[in-house]
Motif scaffolding. Sequence first.
Motif, PDB file in Angstrom:
ATOM      1  N   VAL C   6       0.839  -1.192   0.000  1.00 49.12           N
ATOM      2  CA  VAL C   6       0.000   0.000   0.000  1.00 49.12           C
ATOM      3  C   VAL C   6       0.877   1.245   0.000  1.00 49.12           C
ATOM      4  N   GLN C   7       0.229   2.392  -0.228  1.00 47.03           N
ATOM      5  CA  GLN C   7       1.021   3.618  -0.198  1.00 47.03           C
ATOM      6  C   GLN C   7       1.498   3.882   1.219  1.00 47.03           C
ATOM      7  N   SER C   8       2.272   4.935   1.395  1.00 49.31           N
ATOM      8  CA  SER C   8       2.842   5.178   2.705  1.00 49.31           C
ATOM      9  C   SER C   8       1.768   5.739   3.644  1.00 49.31           C
ATOM     10  N   PHE C   9       2.182   5.925   4.876  1.00 48.37           N
ATOM     11  CA  PHE C   9       1.264   6.218   5.963  1.00 48.37           C
ATOM     12  C   PHE C   9       0.415   7.471   5.733  1.00 48.37           C
ATOM     13  N   HIS C  10       1.062   8.562   5.381  1.00 42.12           N
ATOM     14  CA  HIS C  10       0.324   9.830   5.310  1.00 42.12           C
ATOM     15  C   HIS C  10      -0.825   9.832   4.299  1.00 42.12           C
ATOM     16  N   PRO C  11      -0.613   9.351   3.094  1.00 39.96           N
ATOM     17  CA  PRO C  11      -1.753   9.309   2.164  1.00 39.96           C
ATOM     18  C   PRO C  11      -2.897   8.420   2.668  1.00 39.96           C
ATOM     19  N   ARG C  12      -2.554   7.339   3.330  1.00 42.41           N
ATOM     20  CA  ARG C  12      -3.617   6.479   3.876  1.00 42.41           C
ATOM     21  C   ARG C  12      -4.383   7.209   4.968  1.00 42.41           C
ATOM     22  N   VAL C  13      -3.625   7.928   5.805  1.00 40.45           N
ATOM     23  CA  VAL C  13      -4.273   8.716   6.854  1.00 40.45           C
ATOM     24  C   VAL C  13      -5.189   9.761   6.230  1.00 40.45           C
ATOM     25  N   HIS C  14      -4.693  10.422   5.219  1.00 41.55           N
ATOM     26  CA  HIS C  14      -5.466  11.468   4.539  1.00 41.55           C
ATOM     27  C   HIS C  14      -6.800  10.894   4.052  1.00 41.55           C
ATOM     28  N   GLU C  15      -6.720   9.741   3.429  1.00 45.72           N
ATOM     29  CA  GLU C  15      -7.921   9.099   2.906  1.00 45.72           C
ATOM     30  C   GLU C  15      -8.911   8.760   4.033  1.00 45.72           C
ATOM     31  N   ALA C  16      -8.379   8.178   5.093  1.00 39.05           N
ATOM     32  CA  ALA C  16      -9.251   7.742   6.194  1.00 39.05           C
ATOM     33  C   ALA C  16      -9.888   8.937   6.897  1.00 39.05           C
ATOM     34  N   ILE C  17      -9.068   9.944   7.170  1.00 38.05           N
ATOM     35  CA  ILE C  17      -9.550  11.119   7.915  1.00 38.05           C
ATOM     36  C   ILE C  17     -10.689  11.799   7.161  1.00 38.05           C
ATOM     37  N   HIS C  18     -10.615  11.774   5.845  1.00 36.79           N
ATOM     38  CA  HIS C  18     -11.637  12.476   5.066  1.00 36.79           C
ATOM     39  C   HIS C  18     -12.759  11.563   4.599  1.00 36.79           C
ATOM     40  N   ASN C  19     -12.807  10.364   5.182  1.00 39.72           N
ATOM     41  CA  ASN C  19     -13.899   9.451   4.870  1.00 39.72           C
ATOM     42  C   ASN C  19     -14.894   9.471   6.044  1.00 39.72           C
ATOM     43  N   PRO C  20     -16.001  10.197   5.878  1.00 37.99           N
ATOM     44  CA  PRO C  20     -16.931  10.355   7.010  1.00 37.99           C
ATOM     45  C   PRO C  20     -17.484   9.023   7.511  1.00 37.99           C
ATOM     46  N   GLN C  21     -17.609   8.059   6.608  1.00 38.94           N
ATOM     47  CA  GLN C  21     -18.111   6.741   7.005  1.00 38.94           C
ATOM     48  C   GLN C  21     -17.145   6.064   7.975  1.00 38.94           C
ATOM     49  N   ILE C  22     -15.875   6.091   7.612  1.00 39.92           N
ATOM     50  CA  ILE C  22     -14.838   5.510   8.475  1.00 39.92           C
ATOM     51  C   ILE C  22     -14.845   6.207   9.835  1.00 39.92           C
ATOM     52  N   ARG C  23     -14.857   7.539   9.776  1.00 42.65           N
ATOM     53  CA  ARG C  23     -14.810   8.305  11.032  1.00 42.65           C
ATOM     54  C   ARG C  23     -15.994   7.935  11.916  1.00 42.65           C
ATOM     55  N   ALA C  24     -17.187   7.892  11.322  1.00 42.73           N
ATOM     56  CA  ALA C  24     -18.393   7.630  12.109  1.00 42.73           C
ATOM     57  C   ALA C  24     -18.403   6.190  12.632  1.00 42.73           C
ATOM     58  N   ASN C  25     -18.055   5.236  11.789  1.00 43.60           N
ATOM     59  CA  ASN C  25     -18.083   3.831  12.214  1.00 43.60           C
ATOM     60  C   ASN C  25     -17.134   3.595  13.387  1.00 43.60           C
ATOM     61  N   PHE C  26     -15.930   4.127  13.289  1.00 40.22           N
ATOM     62  CA  PHE C  26     -14.954   3.887  14.357  1.00 40.22           C
ATOM     63  C   PHE C  26     -15.320   4.638  15.631  1.00 40.22           C
ATOM     64  N   ARG C  27     -15.739   5.882  15.465  1.00 40.27           N
ATOM     65  CA  ARG C  27     -16.068   6.664  16.662  1.00 40.27           C
ATOM     66  C   ARG C  27     -17.163   5.959  17.463  1.00 40.27           C
ATOM     67  N   LYS C  28     -18.195   5.559  16.760  1.00 36.00           N
ATOM     68  CA  LYS C  28     -19.331   4.925  17.426  1.00 36.00           C
ATOM     69  C   LYS C  28     -18.884   3.616  18.095  1.00 36.00           C
ATOM     70  N   ALA C  29     -18.135   2.825  17.361  1.00 43.77           N
ATOM     71  CA  ALA C  29     -17.713   1.533  17.901  1.00 43.77           C
ATOM     72  C   ALA C  29     -16.784   1.708  19.106  1.00 43.77           C
ATOM     73  N   MET C  30     -15.834   2.630  19.002  1.00 46.68           N
ATOM     74  CA  MET C  30     -14.861   2.802  20.081  1.00 46.68           C
ATOM     75  C   MET C  30     -15.528   3.381  21.329  1.00 46.68           C
ATOM     76  N   ASP C  31     -16.454   4.328  21.132  1.00 37.41           N
ATOM     77  CA  ASP C  31     -17.181   4.870  22.285  1.00 37.41           C
ATOM     78  C   ASP C  31     -17.893   3.749  23.024  1.00 37.41           C
ATOM     79  N   GLY C  32     -18.546   2.872  22.270  1.00 36.08           N
ATOM     80  CA  GLY C  32     -19.271   1.759  22.884  1.00 36.08           C
ATOM     81  C   GLY C  32     -18.337   0.816  23.622  1.00 36.08           C
ATOM     82  N   LEU C  33     -17.223   0.520  23.012  1.00 39.59           N
ATOM     83  CA  LEU C  33     -16.282  -0.423  23.621  1.00 39.59           C
ATOM     84  C   LEU C  33     -15.657   0.147  24.895  1.00 39.59           C
TER      85      LEU C  33
END
Lengths: 219, 258, 489
Positions: C6-33
């Motif tokens: 895969v590409q290096s860390f920063h581009p992957r981070v960029h993609e994830a940070i700007h993916n609202p679905q990813i952000r919402a799914n993880f936030r909700k799951a981690m809060d619950g856990l």
Amino acid sequence: MSQARNAILGRLRHRRDGALTAPTSDFSVVSNKQWSDEEKIDLFQQKIESVHAEVHRVTQDNWLETLKTLVQAKGLSDLLVPQKAAVGQAIRADWSETLPELRSYDQPVTEWKAELFSGIDGAVTDVRAAIAETGSLVLWPDQDQPRLMSLVPPIHFAILDAHQLKNTFYEVIVSEGWASAGMPTNALLISGPSKTADIEQTLAYGVHGPKELIVLIRQ
Amino acid sequence: MSSIKLYPPKPEKVYFYGTCLVDMFYPEAGMAGIQLLEREGIEVIFPQDQTCCGQPAYTSGYHDQAREVAAAQLKLFPQDYPIVLPSGSCAGMMREHYPELFAGQPEAALAENVASRIYELTEFLLHVCHMQIEDKGEPIKVAMHTSCSARREMGLGEVGPALLKKMGNVEVVEQARIKECCGFGGAFSVRHPEISEAMVNDKVKAITDTGAQQLVSGDCGCLMNIMGANEFQAQQGLVQEVKGEHIASFLWRRSNES
Amino acid sequence: MSHNPVQSFHPRVHEAIHNPQIRANFRKAMDGLMDKRLAAFPSDDDLQKMRDLAASIRLRALAKLPELLEKLEANLTAQGIQVHWAENGDQACKIILEICQRHNAKSVIKGKSMVSEEMELNHYLAEHGIDALESDLGEYIVQLADETPSHIIMPAIHKNTDQISDLMHEKTGTNKSRDVEYLTAEARQQLRERFEKADVGVSGVNFAVAETGTLCLVENEGNGRLTTTVPPVHIAVTGIEKVVENLEDVAPLLSLLTRSATGQHITTYFNMISSPRKEGELDGPDEVHLVLVDSGRSNIYQDDELLDTLRCIRCGACMNHCPVYTRIGGHAYGYTYPGPIGKILMPHMVGLEDAKDLPSASTLCGACGEVCPVRIPIPKLLVRLREESVAGDKQHDNSMVRGRGSKRNTTETLIWKGWAKMHKHGGLYRIGTGAATVFKGLMPNKIGAWTNCRTAPKLAASTLHEQVKARQLAQAKVQKEQQKSEGEA
């Protein structure tokens, strides 16, 4: 691959930073947990119900009637029952044709895998012990009550005597001398029916194992 | 982390270690800290040769450089007085990491000695001075952000709120996920700017959602991060602007207002 | 050791940070856990004692690791379980392939195993014509999507129900549905058929007990039990650090593992395997194998500080509580183990030159270390790896960390040397004052990173040093005048 074995063990033995000193462990936080007999039953029930198991408190006299009522209510057409264990013998001795057909796990799994996997509605097993702290059943499957008996049929009935309840898993291991007696092929703790939360943290039951776990506590 | 710490009786004198961020960006917080201590009847000694605890180099992995700078700081406290810092982060560095940094070095004993005398300012005011304080300010809603170092490394999560509770006109409001990091992390904020931004934006939202008029913190790194983001967003009209202050400045100001 | 190309860390981070679905799914799951874990430890005092106990159990196991591995091997062998040793993932894959080939296996069913992810076993078996199917529901979903797990306990946590419904519809023909019961029942049916005909079951191991020769598996679904019971051959694969000394050691570890991971007081099944099917028994595999994998672990073992990495019992609490993981999710890390444990483990597996951005991707907030059930000092180990990344020849010169010094560059080294020079002399510091200049000097092109979302910090008109000095001078002056007037009077 003894070459890999020797290389790995060699590296572990000749640590660059020298030999390590093993600390001692203070188990008091797990060994000092104790409840009265009544509390143990309550705690066990509360814990195992919290993970979706169904619990019925019964007596030595009426447990079989309760079981009969339950299997009818659940609409089972057949029921896997041990042949030698006392619970199995008691069931077989007092069953009627209007009730689900009694089946035996009396051949190697390969001989009837397809039927076991899709043709058996429920199974009854006894248990070796149970754990109050976590609401767990302890099973040591054997020839009479094989491993898949408590796993493959959609409903598992477990018959537990109240005096089998221990405080903790730690107590079970230590008081029954598991380590010195030698472990069976497979030892199991079962705490509730099979479940998953892999789809968006939503609980669903019966994903691979039983959808229902019904425990009869004989007092 | 020490959950039960025994505190000494109030001393006559203390050393004050201002920290480099306070020195350059928040000197009023340092002055407030000094004056709060003096008001408790303590003589405050400010060694003029103090610079930086060495944490930036330490957390960046430049331990030789951190050690060089830290070694110079070790010499600043020759008398056996407590050392008070208006920062949980720098206090954590000196109390928790100096002994590791100097393990096996000639300065090891001195580092242990200095570490054992380190106190974060609010901890010192609350647990050593048992400070009483009169709130002369107007009624105000305040949110508090405790730095991760103060909370986890120093075990001081309850100290700031306990001091604020002594202020009669202050209503402390609790932001969501109060224990979560603000995303500063020193060089982290510029090495991993996008993660840092996501974190600080969430923090700003949590704080502004409470309706707090003011944010206080015992650590200037967090303050600079959170307030910088708040101001940035407020300039675009995205959020309410919140006043930010080091807790020492806040306590000193409100107990002197007329 | 390979990893996703895969590409290096920063581009992957960029993609994830700007993916609202990813952000919402993880936030909700981690809060619950996080909430569930907290509720599972009603007494903090008990929790801290449990952590002390668990840490001592893991440290004791590590202190005796070579003896315990030999004891484990001897006991397992005596009980009929065949033990294999692999230096790395490739060797482990070969061992497993050979066992499969010996049995003419075409179909492998898998229980959840992070070590098998580490060595990309499925891929390897597929290349050799063997179909390996994941049976843990989360792993199954991830496999259908041709992805890797984004969390070590909850592999499909990055997906929501709609995404999973669409995926199952597309790949398996189920109806689209938001009914999790329905989706789960469909998956059960699809997998049951595969369990029936599987030739080999591959599982991981949570604890391997040396004293009794017992392999312990922790799970909720029952797929682990099926995997280790139905096929005629069971191959367990695990890292060499998973051994514990005594059977009684597993009781507290199990309790901490499940509560830390998902807040469950226990999982549905705790499955302890000590031998293949014995004479007269009617189910269970005829052959059981254990593959012990090193993959850099014995290297970590050499170092007193890094050793703590090996205490890990893989509960995932560190990622559940990590503010960075919560923002970027598991895939952005780019390696088998994401989150804080991944940051301190992966550099040893793939080398610091490869994993160079991981140790710095932390604010050192300490949330991970605070919840770790075996008290791994994760922030401290991150700092150590940062030090290793930029180490010159003299520091830790007997270090065994792969890729040591690979991040060192002349400019940054010079800047820190300059910084040290200025900050070790109070006088020089006061002239330069200091860190502001350094702050700008160190990252001249990075101040933009700060001001992308913040206003620039404002230097005070005078420093604390100057203000204290001025106040002292003023006080001295007043004093002097007082003395003077007293003297005159």
